[in-house]
Design a protein around this motif. Structure first.
Motif, short mmCIF file in Angstrom:
data_model
loop_
_atom_site.label_atom_id
_atom_site.label_comp_id
_atom_site.label_asym_id
_atom_site.label_seq_id
_atom_site.Cartn_x
_atom_site.Cartn_y
_atom_site.Cartn_z
N MET A 5 -5.57 -0.30 -18.19
CA MET A 5 -5.26 0.05 -16.53
C MET A 5 -4.33 1.55 -16.04
SD MET A 5 -6.25 -2.46 -15.34
CE MET A 5 -6.64 -4.17 -15.81
N VAL A 63 -9.06 -6.17 -11.54
CA VAL A 63 -9.07 -5.40 -10.12
C VAL A 63 -8.54 -3.78 -10.27
CG1 VAL A 63 -8.14 -4.66 -8.06
CG2 VAL A 63 -8.68 -7.39 -8.80
N VAL A 65 -9.09 0.51 -9.75
CA VAL A 65 -9.78 1.78 -8.74
C VAL A 65 -9.61 2.67 -9.69
CG1 VAL A 65 -9.95 3.13 -6.85
CG2 VAL A 65 -9.52 0.84 -6.20
N ARG A 70 -7.33 6.60 -6.30
CA ARG A 70 -6.77 5.47 -5.98
C ARG A 70 -5.95 6.38 -4.61
NH1 ARG A 70 -4.69 4.22 -11.53
NH2 ARG A 70 -6.48 3.66 -12.30
N GLY A 71 -4.98 4.65 -3.80
CA GLY A 71 -4.01 5.62 -3.07
C GLY A 71 -4.73 6.00 -1.51
N GLY A 72 -6.48 6.01 -1.30
CA GLY A 72 -7.03 5.50 0.20
C GLY A 72 -7.90 4.94 0.14
N GLY A 73 -6.83 3.50 0.08
CA GLY A 73 -7.30 2.72 0.66
C GLY A 73 -8.39 1.74 0.48
N GLY A 75 -8.75 0.23 -2.88
CA GLY A 75 -8.25 -1.25 -3.21
C GLY A 75 -8.39 -2.29 -2.70
N ALA A 76 -7.25 -1.42 -1.02
CA ALA A 76 -7.50 -2.93 -0.15
C ALA A 76 -8.40 -3.25 0.21
CB ALA A 76 -6.09 -2.14 1.11
N THR A 98 -1.06 -10.17 -13.07
CA THR A 98 -0.82 -8.89 -13.87
C THR A 98 0.48 -8.69 -13.79
OG1 THR A 98 -0.73 -6.18 -12.32
CG2 THR A 98 0.65 -7.86 -11.55
N ALA A 103 3.47 -1.16 -10.15
CA ALA A 103 2.36 -0.74 -9.05
C ALA A 103 2.06 -2.26 -8.06
CB ALA A 103 2.57 0.63 -8.96
N PHE A 107 0.69 -4.18 -4.44
CA PHE A 107 -0.44 -4.01 -3.90
C PHE A 107 -1.39 -5.28 -3.98
CE2 PHE A 107 -4.86 -4.34 -5.25
CZ PHE A 107 -5.68 -3.52 -4.63
N TYR A 108 -0.71 -6.55 -4.48
CA TYR A 108 -1.12 -7.41 -4.36
C TYR A 108 -0.51 -8.29 -2.80
CZ TYR A 108 -3.82 -7.19 -8.13
OH TYR A 108 -4.97 -6.80 -9.47
C1 LIG Z 1 -3.30 -1.18 -8.18
C2 LIG Z 1 -4.86 -0.37 -7.18
C3 LIG Z 1 -5.82 -1.50 -7.36
C4 LIG Z 1 -4.93 -0.35 -5.95
O1 LIG Z 1 -5.27 0.55 -5.25
P1 LIG Z 1 -6.14 1.78 -4.60
O2 LIG Z 1 -6.95 1.83 -3.73
O3 LIG Z 1 -5.09 2.95 -4.83
O4 LIG Z 1 -5.10 1.05 -3.28
P2 LIG Z 1 -4.86 1.19 -2.12
O5 LIG Z 1 -5.09 2.81 -1.67
O6 LIG Z 1 -6.12 0.30 -0.94
O7 LIG Z 1 -3.60 0.11 -0.90
C5 LIG Z 1 -3.22 -0.51 -0.96
C6 LIG Z 1 -1.90 -1.01 -0.48
O8 LIG Z 1 -1.40 -1.03 -1.49
C7 LIG Z 1 0.22 -0.83 -1.91
N1 LIG Z 1 -0.43 0.29 -3.02
C8 LIG Z 1 -1.44 0.86 -3.11
N2 LIG Z 1 -0.79 1.25 -4.17
C9 LIG Z 1 0.88 0.80 -4.48
C10 LIG Z 1 1.89 2.05 -5.47
N3 LIG Z 1 1.52 3.13 -6.38
N4 LIG Z 1 2.78 1.64 -4.99
C11 LIG Z 1 2.91 1.01 -4.59
N5 LIG Z 1 2.76 0.42 -3.43
C12 LIG Z 1 1.53 0.36 -3.83
C13 LIG Z 1 0.56 0.10 -0.17
O9 LIG Z 1 0.97 -0.71 0.15
C14 LIG Z 1 -1.22 0.00 -0.15
O10 LIG Z 1 -1.22 0.53 0.88
P3 LIG Z 1 -0.59 2.13 1.92
O11 LIG Z 1 -1.43 3.25 1.46
O12 LIG Z 1 -0.90 1.50 3.16
O13 LIG Z 1 0.99 2.10 2.21
C15 LIG Z 1 -4.98 1.06 -8.48
O14 LIG Z 1 -3.55 1.59 -7.92
C16 LIG Z 1 -5.29 1.11 -10.13
O15 LIG Z 1 -6.46 0.22 -10.31
N6 LIG Z 1 -4.25 0.96 -10.62
C17 LIG Z 1 -4.75 0.27 -12.17
C18 LIG Z 1 -4.97 -1.27 -12.47
C19 LIG Z 1 -4.38 -2.04 -11.54
O16 LIG Z 1 -2.74 -1.42 -11.83
N7 LIG Z 1 -5.14 -3.04 -11.47
C20 LIG Z 1 -4.45 -4.65 -10.95
C21 LIG Z 1 -3.63 -5.06 -11.83
S1 LIG Z 1 -4.54 -5.97 -12.73
#
Ligand SMILES: CC(C)(COP(=O)(O)OP(=O)(O)OC[C@H]1O[C@@H](n2cnc3c(N)ncnc32)[C@H](O)[C@@H]1OP(=O)(O)O)[C@@H](O)C(=O)NCCC(=O)NCCS
Length: 141
Positions: A5, A63, A65, A70-73, A75-76, A98, A103, A107-108
């Motif tokens: 992850m 879930v 990315v 990551r960090g570009g929306g 995941g949302a 999770t 973090a 996100f959730y």
């Molecule tokens: C968790 C994960 C799916 C997020 O995907 P992402 O594309 O980076 O997320 P987004 O850019 O769409 O972020 C959406 C919102 O989630 C929150 N968020 C995302 N990453 C975050 C972080 N590292 N810390 C705190 N908040 C976070 C924020 O509120 C963010 O909104 P903002 O950018 O307007 O502040 C991705 O980081 C990932 O794959 N991580 C490793 C695997 C994992 O942990 N999966 C989930 C557990 S099973």
């Protein structure tokens, strides 16, 4: 099927995609894939409960990315796609777990999930140590 992850590589996502897609029943097990420039950069699964009194309920699994996307929306967007996939299948209750205190929890919550609580020693990390699991749910209207 295993997923590192914290450093999800694109090749790992593709491996999971291929391992999963073989046995899917579209009504009960949905694999969502996010692509960017023709490459897989995100993935999630929606798995409907098998109990006959819980066909409205599904677990959101895996879930992820890719690290470089990551960090570009993305995941949302994936979480919104999960909602849409659930609604079209008359699924109204989603749940997931999770690792606690990561973090992913924020996100959730940002995606509209409510934290139920934490179960100790819920799952094993790649190194074999046990991690607490945080449980979340989301009701769809
Ligand atoms: C968790 C994960 C799916 C997020 O995907 P992402 O594309 O980076 O997320 P987004 O850019 O769409 O972020 C959406 C919102 O989630 C929150 N968020 C995302 N990453 C975050 C972080 N590292 N810390 C705190 N908040 C976070 C924020 O509120 C963010 O909104 P903002 O950018 O307007 O502040 C991705 O980081 C990932 O794959 N991580 C490793 C695997 C994992 O942990 N999966 C989930 C557990 S099973």
């Amino acid at each position: 099927m295993a997923l590192g992850m914290l450093a999800t590589s694109q090749s790992k996502l593709e491996e999971i995609y291929r391992a999963t897609i073989g046995g899917l029943d579209d009504r009960d097990h949905v694999l969502l894939v996010g692509e960017r420039d023709g490459e897989i950069v995100a993935m999630a699964q929606l798995v409907r409960a098998r109990a006959t009194n819980a066909t409205h309920r599904a677990e959101v699994r895996r879930v992820a990315v890719a690290a470089g996307a990551r960090g570009g929306g993305i995941g949302a967007r994936m979480m919104r796609a999960i909602d849409d996939a659930a609604r079209t299948r008359t699924i109204t209750l989603l749940w997931l777990t999770t690792h606690a205190r990561t973090a992913a929890c924020a996100f959730y919550e940002e995606a509209g999930y409510t934290r139920l609580g934490v179960m100790p020693s819920y799952s094993a990390r790649p190194d074999g140590s046990l991690a607490d699991g945080a449980f979340f749910y989301r009701e769809l209207s």
